[in-house]
Design an enzyme around this catalytic site. Structure first.
Site, PDB file in Angstrom:
ATOM      1  N   HIS A 110       4.193  -6.121   9.425  1.00 30.36           N
ATOM      2  CA  HIS A 110       3.513  -5.506  10.620  1.00 30.36           C
ATOM      3  C   HIS A 110       2.812  -6.510  11.287  1.00 30.36           C
ATOM      4  CE1 HIS A 110      -0.449  -6.236   8.299  1.00 30.36           C
ATOM      5  NE2 HIS A 110       0.403  -6.102   7.219  1.00 30.36           N
ATOM      6  N   ASP A 154      -1.252 -12.138   6.330  1.00 25.25           N
ATOM      7  CA  ASP A 154      -0.985 -10.738   6.419  1.00 25.25           C
ATOM      8  C   ASP A 154      -1.129 -10.344   7.746  1.00 25.25           C
ATOM      9  OD1 ASP A 154      -3.103  -8.136   4.959  1.00 25.25           O
ATOM     10  OD2 ASP A 154      -1.058  -8.048   5.639  1.00 25.25           O
ATOM     11  N   GLU A 163      -0.436  -1.025  10.613  1.00 28.07           N
ATOM     12  CA  GLU A 163      -0.380  -0.818   8.953  1.00 28.07           C
ATOM     13  C   GLU A 163      -1.575  -0.820   8.205  1.00 28.07           C
ATOM     14  OE1 GLU A 163      -1.140  -3.295   6.866  1.00 28.07           O
ATOM     15  OE2 GLU A 163       0.043  -2.381   4.973  1.00 28.07           O
ATOM     16  N   GLU A 164      -2.564  -1.587   8.788  1.00 26.77           N
ATOM     17  CA  GLU A 164      -3.810  -1.851   8.059  1.00 26.77           C
ATOM     18  C   GLU A 164      -4.786  -0.455   7.974  1.00 26.77           C
ATOM     19  OE1 GLU A 164      -4.057  -4.316   6.203  1.00 26.77           O
ATOM     20  OE2 GLU A 164      -3.379  -6.061   7.234  1.00 26.77           O
ATOM     21  N   HIS A 188      -7.707 -10.106   5.121  1.00 28.39           N
ATOM     22  CA  HIS A 188      -8.716  -9.338   5.557  1.00 28.39           C
ATOM     23  C   HIS A 188      -9.902 -10.143   5.955  1.00 28.39           C
ATOM     24  CE1 HIS A 188      -6.331  -5.518   4.003  1.00 28.39           C
ATOM     25  NE2 HIS A 188      -5.564  -6.531   4.790  1.00 28.39           N
TER      26      HIS A 188
HETATM   27  N1  LIG Z   1      -2.878  -3.726   0.699  1.00 31.81           N
HETATM   28  C1  LIG Z   1      -2.070  -4.702   1.643  1.00 31.81           C
HETATM   29  C2  LIG Z   1      -2.310  -5.988   0.800  1.00 31.81           C
HETATM   30  C3  LIG Z   1      -1.907  -6.236  -0.443  1.00 31.81           C
HETATM   31  C4  LIG Z   1      -0.374  -5.772  -0.420  1.00 31.81           C
HETATM   32  C5  LIG Z   1       0.123  -5.809  -2.106  1.00 31.81           C
HETATM   33  C6  LIG Z   1      -0.448  -6.436  -2.927  1.00 31.81           C
HETATM   34  I1  LIG Z   1       0.193  -6.742  -4.752  1.00 31.81           I
HETATM   35  C7  LIG Z   1      -2.008  -6.955  -2.615  1.00 31.81           C
HETATM   36  C8  LIG Z   1      -2.580  -6.675  -1.334  1.00 31.81           C
HETATM   37  C9  LIG Z   1      -2.519  -4.817   2.762  1.00 31.81           C
HETATM   38  O1  LIG Z   1      -3.490  -5.228   3.288  1.00 31.81           O
HETATM   39  N2  LIG Z   1      -1.243  -5.044   3.707  1.00 31.81           N
HETATM   40  O2  LIG Z   1      -1.701  -5.201   5.026  1.00 31.81           O
HETATM   41 ZN   LIG Z   2      -3.495  -6.118   5.146  1.00 30.35          ZN
HETATM   42 ZN   LIG Z   3      -0.134  -6.588   5.086  1.00 37.02          ZN
END
Ligand SMILES: N[C@H](Cc1ccc(I)cc1)C(=O)NO
Ligand SMILES: [Zn+2]
Ligand SMILES: [Zn+2]
Length: 291
Positions: A97, A117, A151-152, A256
């Site tokens: 993403h 991320d 995505e977020e 984040h």
């Molecule tokens: N929630 C997900 C981050 C995320 C995804 C998997 C695990 I295990 C821990 C944390 C996110 O912010 N994706 O953008």
């Molecule tokens: Zn994220």
């Molecule tokens: Zn992510």
């Protein structure tokens, strides 16, 4: 059937891939103030990626880069398509993403580097593309690389795209999600997530790792919820897998926040390289199968 029999095509692509290139792309993406789905930075990052991928594909008539317009927000997803030579209707998807966040209050001037991320996932895909092109690799099936918007805020970009593909009867044979690939926070190298994914394809992914990266160690875990864009594809009945950088309990605490930086993942992309090589082996093994 998930046969692994394209070593001659996979090995040269993997050997050319370099962590330094991934690190460069992570740094470039991290330099946008943020990449949030409703901000100028979010749209700029989408346009930047489109241009970057299109530039890399110069001279390849079989590669096209488009943007997918979403309703309700400005950030577009970016879709690169390598049209297959003799089995183009069967499609493999690599995804990550584009957007970044520091939470629901993210605005125009919020600083959200999103290095891990998910600049790391986009950068991993970009290095797959670079090495495939450098090696003159042309798949028999179609390979798509997708930088998802939004995505977020609930997997919104990938949900729209997966629904669109389903509605258009696109024959996607496999999906791999790359979300967070560069923070080495756990004992094993690659963690295969078993919820919201397909178990048979997950076995294939494990076999790809043991075949092409035999020194790497594999773990398994669950998110417990739809934690990234793979869940959008599973929801539409497609086979998806998500190889992840750590266990759930040891996941990157910087995400984040303003501290999700390349430096805070060690200032190198050695961990991402493992995922980039896995994605390349996935795309080439599946992409080299005829009808
Ligand atoms: N929630 C997900 C981050 C995320 C995804 C998997 C695990 I295990 C821990 C944390 C996110 O912010 N994706 O953008
Ligand atoms: Zn994220
Ligand atoms: Zn992510």
């Amino acid at each position: 059937s998930y046969t692994i029999d394209n070593q001659a095509l996979v090995t040269p692509v993997l050997s050319q891939m370099q962590a330094s290139n991934i690190g460069t792309t992570i740094t470039e993406l991290s330099s946008f103030t943020n990449r949030f789905y409703t901000t100028t930075g979010g749209s700029d990052a989408s346009n930047w990626l489109k241009q970057k991928w299109a530039g890399m594909a110069t001279g390849r008539a079989d590669i096209a880069v488009t943007q997918f317009t979403h309703s309700g927000y400005n950030q577009k997803s970016v879709i690169l398509t390598i049209t297959g030579t003799d089995n183009p209707s069967e499609v493999i998807v690599l995804g990550g993403h584009l957007d970044s966040t520091v939470g629901s209050g993210t605005g125009e001037t919020s600083r959200a580097p999103g290095a891990d991320d998910d600049a790391s996932g986009i950068a991993s895909m970009t290095e797959v593309l670079r090495s495939m092109i450098a090696n003159g690799y042309k798949p028999r099936r179609t390979i798509k690389m997708i930088g998802y918007a939004a995505e977020e805020v609930g997997l919104r970009g990938s949900q729209a795209i997966a629904q669109n593909f389903k509605a258009n009867n696109v024959n996607v044979v496999g999906v791999m999600q790359l979300d967070m690939t560069n923070y080495k926070g756990s004992a094993n190298d690659i963690y295969i997530y078993t919820d919201y994914t397909d178990s048979a394809q997950n076995t294939f992914v494990a076999n790809l790792i043991t075949t092409y990266q035999p020194t790497l160690t594999i773990g398994y875990d669950k998110c417990g919820y739809g934690c990234s864009d793979h869940a959008s594809w599973t929801a539409q009945g497609y086979y998806a897998s998500m190889p992840f950088e750590t266990t759930m309990s040891q996941s990157n605490r910087y995400i984040h926040t303003v501290n999700d930086t390349f430096a805070n993942a060690g200032g190198q992309a050695n961990h991402s390289l493992k995922f980039a090589r896995l994605a390349a082996s996935f795309a080439i093994e599946l992409g080299s199968d005829g009808a």
